[in-house]
Design a protein around this motif. Structure first.
Motif, PDB file in Angstrom:
ATOM      1  N   HIS A  56       0.810  -1.218   0.000  1.00  0.00           N
ATOM      2  CA  HIS A  56       0.000   0.000   0.000  1.00  0.00           C
ATOM      3  C   HIS A  56       0.847   1.273   0.000  1.00  0.00           C
ATOM      4  O   HIS A  56       0.322   2.365  -0.233  1.00  0.00           O
ATOM      5  N   LEU A  57       2.147   1.142   0.269  1.00  0.00           N
ATOM      6  CA  LEU A  57       3.014   2.333   0.260  1.00  0.00           C
ATOM      7  C   LEU A  57       3.074   2.973  -1.121  1.00  0.00           C
ATOM      8  O   LEU A  57       3.415   4.149  -1.242  1.00  0.00           O
ATOM      9  N   THR A  58       2.746   2.224  -2.164  1.00  0.00           N
ATOM     10  CA  THR A  58       2.764   2.807  -3.518  1.00  0.00           C
ATOM     11  C   THR A  58       1.751   3.938  -3.657  1.00  0.00           C
ATOM     12  O   THR A  58       1.855   4.751  -4.581  1.00  0.00           O
ATOM     13  N   ASN A  59       0.774   4.017  -2.748  1.00  0.00           N
ATOM     14  CA  ASN A  59      -0.269   5.036  -2.847  1.00  0.00           C
ATOM     15  C   ASN A  59       0.146   6.380  -2.247  1.00  0.00           C
ATOM     16  O   ASN A  59      -0.579   7.368  -2.399  1.00  0.00           O
ATOM     17  N   ILE A  60       1.273   6.429  -1.568  1.00  0.00           N
ATOM     18  CA  ILE A  60       1.663   7.674  -0.891  1.00  0.00           C
ATOM     19  C   ILE A  60       2.002   8.744  -1.912  1.00  0.00           C
ATOM     20  O   ILE A  60       2.804   8.533  -2.826  1.00  0.00           O
ATOM     21  N   ASP A  61       1.388   9.923  -1.741  1.00  0.00           N
ATOM     22  CA  ASP A  61       1.606  11.016  -2.696  1.00  0.00           C
ATOM     23  C   ASP A  61       1.730  12.366  -1.987  1.00  0.00           C
ATOM     24  O   ASP A  61       1.417  13.406  -2.557  1.00  0.00           O
ATOM     25  N   CYS A  62       2.183  12.348  -0.731  1.00  0.00           N
ATOM     26  CA  CYS A  62       2.289  13.579   0.032  1.00  0.00           C
ATOM     27  C   CYS A  62       3.595  13.571   0.830  1.00  0.00           C
ATOM     28  O   CYS A  62       4.249  12.542   0.955  1.00  0.00           O
ATOM     29  N   ASN A  63       3.963  14.724   1.362  1.00  0.00           N
ATOM     30  CA  ASN A  63       5.233  14.855   2.073  1.00  0.00           C
ATOM     31  C   ASN A  63       5.106  14.294   3.484  1.00  0.00           C
ATOM     32  O   ASN A  63       4.813  15.001   4.436  1.00  0.00           O
ATOM     33  N   ALA A  64       5.336  13.008   3.589  1.00  0.00           N
ATOM     34  CA  ALA A  64       5.259  12.308   4.876  1.00  0.00           C
ATOM     35  C   ALA A  64       6.583  12.451   5.624  1.00  0.00           C
ATOM     36  O   ALA A  64       7.570  12.938   5.076  1.00  0.00           O
ATOM     37  N   PRO A  65       6.644  12.029   6.896  1.00  0.00           N
ATOM     38  CA  PRO A  65       7.910  12.115   7.647  1.00  0.00           C
ATOM     39  C   PRO A  65       9.051  11.425   6.916  1.00  0.00           C
ATOM     40  O   PRO A  65       8.908  10.318   6.409  1.00  0.00           O
ATOM     41  N   GLY A  66      10.185  12.112   6.860  1.00  0.00           N
ATOM     42  CA  GLY A  66      11.341  11.561   6.157  1.00  0.00           C
ATOM     43  C   GLY A  66      11.303  11.755   4.673  1.00  0.00           C
ATOM     44  O   GLY A  66      12.196  11.301   3.950  1.00  0.00           O
TER      45      GLY A  66
ATOM     46  N   MET B 268      17.218   7.704   9.769  1.00  0.00           N
ATOM     47  CA  MET B 268      17.174   7.269   8.374  1.00  0.00           C
ATOM     48  C   MET B 268      16.105   8.102   7.679  1.00  0.00           C
ATOM     49  O   MET B 268      14.906   7.912   7.905  1.00  0.00           O
ATOM     50  N   VAL B 269      16.534   9.028   6.874  1.00  0.00           N
ATOM     51  CA  VAL B 269      15.642   9.947   6.179  1.00  0.00           C
ATOM     52  C   VAL B 269      15.876   9.806   4.683  1.00  0.00           C
ATOM     53  O   VAL B 269      17.002   9.989   4.209  1.00  0.00           O
ATOM     54  N   ALA B 270      14.836   9.470   3.953  1.00  0.00           N
ATOM     55  CA  ALA B 270      14.988   9.216   2.523  1.00  0.00           C
ATOM     56  C   ALA B 270      15.161  10.494   1.723  1.00  0.00           C
ATOM     57  O   ALA B 270      15.878  10.503   0.715  1.00  0.00           O
ATOM     58  N   ALA B 271      14.497  11.554   2.140  1.00  0.00           N
ATOM     59  CA  ALA B 271      14.615  12.820   1.400  1.00  0.00           C
ATOM     60  C   ALA B 271      14.443  13.962   2.379  1.00  0.00           C
ATOM     61  O   ALA B 271      13.555  13.941   3.232  1.00  0.00           O
ATOM     62  N   ARG B 272      15.296  14.963   2.257  1.00  0.00           N
ATOM     63  CA  ARG B 272      15.217  16.086   3.194  1.00  0.00           C
ATOM     64  C   ARG B 272      15.679  17.364   2.516  1.00  0.00           C
ATOM     65  O   ARG B 272      16.369  17.357   1.486  1.00  0.00           O
ATOM     66  N   TYR B 273      15.311  18.459   3.120  1.00  0.00           N
ATOM     67  CA  TYR B 273      15.726  19.787   2.675  1.00  0.00           C
ATOM     68  C   TYR B 273      16.907  20.236   3.519  1.00  0.00           C
ATOM     69  O   TYR B 273      16.954  19.984   4.723  1.00  0.00           O
TER      70      TYR B 273
END
Length: 571
Positions: free
Chosen positions: A35-45, A183-188
């Motif tokens: 179900h993770l394929t449905n994520i389309d928003c800026n979630a934690p990490g 462990m952060v996949a994407a960050r600013y």
């Protein structure tokens, strides 16, 4: 009238049977990962400006307005939280999927036009906090990130088109949440940099994760968390020289970093292993006590938001929650998304409701004020009771949607403090229906939401709005029905935290005789189990010491509850 009565009788029957059925259809960790394929928003990490609170499986995000407002809204998907809550049960599946290249609906970064100078840049990195900690004073963005030859751990690869987040990237985040690692996949990163740590794009990251966490079972995770708690304070390395003064000694800086490391380990111990948490002694107990003191007052001198502040924010509610939904009747402890059980639902596609919004799927929305009020527990009860007749409107409209052929009624359904059968009753009116139906969409009031939240805290099914088969909506409003507000206040006025603990223990001790008159033994046992397990869930959350100290028959009930939770997560 006869058909309406039949529908209500059937609804009440299923109201108590459905929890047993719901427990049989819980998704497995692998299904949740799908179900993770449905994520389309800026979630934690995933490209935040401000991080969510540590261990967001249980800690409400009190400051959502501080996050980066980008092209996508901030969110905390229930699927991600559910996997973290499964903890050691989900860890093997998450490690297996660490290189899962399936795309999600979220893109990170932007298209960079050629020959256009822009600040910062976009690149893949290898930021990783290993299982074996090594403190470095000027580590960025964490004091325990592995040292990199290049200062910011770049992999040497930039990207010039938006990057599509992969399932493996999210698994990377979730593993870190469970094992107490950054462990952060994407960050600013200031100023203008987008950094992506992807185990899919950078296989060396996946290799490190597997080397550290493959094969780790529940006992191994407990050992790892205790090892974090035992991480010693070390002196500065030989020959160490600071490039500039930080205002603290090296040892003071390291102690500050270790405090956060200990807090992360303690939060996870308390949640996954309450017995180990409550049995800490010596130096570990001293660390636990310091952590609890810091948790109770995280910002000395700062006046934290009060329950009154959060109640004021309920006027912004614009989406259904368990207990306020015209498409479902749902059992849930709102600070634990993994506890959700739909007892009855009506699923249909989105449609307009006479200009008042949309028909919704029966899924809860994320609302910081609601989570914080439930999180406060007994401390929030006095304010919630005061506001039961608060008629300020929320932004949520309920009922009279064009695809439902039934009706909607104003009622006074109430689950009293003193248990009896039927558990939901209205005094002399056995079907809880008042004389007047609700016409037109009903605007949910602040007092209605307070009614639901009181039930959430004290372990009672207080539903301000619920769906009932077939196509019937029941509205139980303490604002519209003052007698309902009086019953709630008579039951719960003056209850403090000690009183709440005593009430939850009384629910755990409840016996079959309290439900004499139930249609049959199976329904009676199912209703009793719902009461006891709801109390155990809340006792564990609000009073972990009391939960861990249960003995005798109470301990056996707790073991049965925990076994059902484990099976619920493995199906």
């Amino acid at each position: 009238m006869k058909s309406r009565v039949s529908s209500i009788v059937i609804g009440v029957f299923f109201f108590f049977l459905m929890p047993c059925a719901a427990a049989q259809i819980a998704p497995t960790p692998d299904q949740l990962i799908d179900h993770l394929t449905n994520i389309d928003c800026n979630a934690p990490g995933l490209f935040e400006h401000m991080p969510f609170g540590d261990f967001w499986a249980v800690i409400p995000d009190a400051y959502p307005e501080m996050h980066l407002e980008g092209r996508k809204p901030d969110c905390l998907p229930e699927t991600m939280r559910a996997l973290v809550r499964l903890g050691p049960k989900a860890l093997p599946a998450l490690v297996r999927h660490i290189a899962d290249a399936r795309a999600t609906g979220l893109k990170i970064g932007s298209k960079e036009a050629p020959n256009v100078l822009s600040p910062g840049g976009q690149f893949f990195a290898e930021e990783y906090e290993s299982r074996a900690h090594a403190y470095q004073e000027l580590g960025n963005p964490s004091s325990f990130i592995d040292r990199c030859e290049r200062g910011m751990c770049e992999s040497g690869r930039s990207f010039f088109e938006p990057y599509t987040i992969k399932v493996g990237d999210i698994c990377f985040i979730l593993i870190g949440q469970i094992v107490n690692r950054y462990m952060v996949a994407a960050r600013y990163q200031m100023t203008g940099w987008t950094i992506v740590n992807s185990p899919v794009e950078t296989p060396a990251l996946a290799t490190k994760v597997r080397a550290d966490w493959a094969g780790v079972n529940a006992e191994d995770l407990k050992t790892a968390l205790l090892a974090d708690l035992h991480t010693p304070l070390r002196t500065a390395p030989l020959g160490f020289k600071r490039p500039f003064d930080l205002g603290r000694t090296y040892e003071e800086q390291e102690a500050f970093a270790l405090r956060d490391l200990y807090a992360g380990a303690l939060r996870r111990l308390r949640f996954y292993y309450p017995d180990a948490y409550t049995s800490l002694s010596g130096d570990d107990l001293a660390k636990r006590q310091a952590f609890e003191q810091q948790e109770a007052n995280p910002y000395p001198g700062h006046v934290p938001p009060t329950a009154e502040t959060f109640i004021d924010e309920l006027t912004t509610l614009n989406c259904p929650i368990p207990g306020v939904s015209d498409t479902s009747t749902t059992a849930s402890f709102l600070v634990e998304e993994g506890s959700m059980e739909h007892w009855s639902t009506m699923l249909f596609k989105t449609a307009q409701i006479q200009g008042h919004g949309e028909v919704r799927y029966p899924e809860p929305c994320r609302n910081a004020a609601i989570r914080n009020l439930v999180h406060e527990g007994g401390n929030a009860l006095p304010a919630l009771l005061r506001h039961l007749d608060d008629n300020r409107p929320t932004k949520l409209f309920i009922g009279q949607n064009p695809v439902m052929a039934g009706a909607q009624y104003l009622a006074e359904e109430y689950d009293a403090r003193q248990h009896s059968w039927p558990m939901i009753s209205c005094g002399g009116d056995r079907f809880c229906a008042l004389s007047r139906p609700v016409t037109g969409p009903y605007t949910v009031k602040v007092g209605d939401v307070c009614f639901v939240l009181i039930g959430q805290i004290v372990n009672r099914q207080l539903n301000a709005v619920r769906y009932q088969p077939t196509a019937i909506v029941m509205v139980n409003s303490p604002v519209e029905g003052p007698a309902l507000a009086k019953r709630v206040r008579d039951d719960w006025f003056g209850l403090n935290n000690e009183g709440l603990k005593a009430s939850l223990l009384a629910d755990i001790h409840a016996g079959m005789l309290m439900l004499a008159g139930a249609p049959d033994a199976e329904i009676e046992a199912g209703a009793l189990r719902t009461v006891q397990w709801g109390a155990l869930r809340r006792l564990r959350y609000y009073f972990p010491d009391a939960y861990a100290a249960l003995t005798g028959t109470d301990q056996k009930k707790r073991e049965a509850f925990e076994k059902a939770e484990r099976e619920h997560g493995q199906e």
